[in-house]
Design a protein around this motif. Structure first.
Motif, mmCIF file in Angstrom:
data_model
loop_
_atom_site.group_PDB
_atom_site.id
_atom_site.type_symbol
_atom_site.label_atom_id
_atom_site.label_comp_id
_atom_site.label_asym_id
_atom_site.label_seq_id
_atom_site.Cartn_x
_atom_site.Cartn_y
_atom_site.Cartn_z
ATOM 1 N N THR A 276 0.772 -1.344 0.034
ATOM 2 C CA THR A 276 0.141 -0.006 -0.059
ATOM 3 C C THR A 276 0.961 1.183 -0.072
ATOM 4 O O THR A 276 1.956 1.127 0.504
ATOM 5 N N GLU A 277 0.291 2.480 -0.597
ATOM 6 C CA GLU A 277 0.918 3.543 -0.468
ATOM 7 C C GLU A 277 1.407 4.036 1.089
ATOM 8 O O GLU A 277 2.499 4.545 1.066
ATOM 9 N N ASP A 278 0.270 4.138 1.859
ATOM 10 C CA ASP A 278 0.789 4.675 3.081
ATOM 11 C C ASP A 278 1.265 3.634 4.178
ATOM 12 O O ASP A 278 1.065 3.794 5.209
ATOM 13 N N GLY A 279 1.525 2.562 3.827
ATOM 14 C CA GLY A 279 1.833 1.272 4.527
ATOM 15 C C GLY A 279 3.050 1.457 5.250
ATOM 16 O O GLY A 279 3.109 1.450 6.655
ATOM 17 N N LYS B 249 4.128 4.489 6.426
ATOM 18 C CA LYS B 249 3.973 5.513 7.378
ATOM 19 C C LYS B 249 2.976 4.898 8.603
ATOM 20 O O LYS B 249 3.340 5.266 9.844
ATOM 21 N N ASP B 250 2.135 4.029 8.155
ATOM 22 C CA ASP B 250 1.304 3.439 9.298
ATOM 23 C C ASP B 250 2.147 2.506 9.915
ATOM 24 O O ASP B 250 1.613 2.326 11.226
ATOM 25 N N LYS C 182 4.189 4.380 12.395
ATOM 26 C CA LYS C 182 3.228 4.849 13.629
ATOM 27 C C LYS C 182 2.780 3.901 14.518
ATOM 28 O O LYS C 182 3.053 4.132 15.624
ATOM 29 N N ARG D 110 10.993 3.454 0.881
ATOM 30 C CA ARG D 110 9.909 4.336 1.676
ATOM 31 C C ARG D 110 10.053 4.070 3.215
ATOM 32 O O ARG D 110 9.992 4.917 3.986
#
Length: 71
Positions: free
Chosen positions: A10-13, A15-16, A19, A53
């Motif tokens: 996923t694109e936000d993987g 970052k999540d 977090k 990333r």
């Protein structure tokens, strides 16, 4: 490895994931060392198997300072 696949998928993987790792470490610091060790193991696995990333976020100055504070 399944966690790494989800992070990379996923694109936000990344970052999540950072977090969630940060939250898990700060909540259990000084309380439950087993959870902290498992969380650090997940972090290690992600660093070894996730992409650029995730590496950029894991090497972020604030995240590294939190890890140092935890130790």
């Amino acid at each position: 490895m399944e966690i790494c696949d989800i992070i990379n998928g996923t694109e936000d993987g990344p970052k999540d994931a950072i977090k969630a790792i940060r939250k898990r470490l700060t909540q259990n610091a000084g309380k439950n060392y087993t959870v902290v060790m498992y969380t650090l193991t997940v972090l290690e696995t992600c660093v070894k198997n996730c992409g650029k990333r995730f590496h950029i976020l894991a090497c972020n100055k604030e995240f590294v300072q939190e890890l140092v504070k935890l130790i």
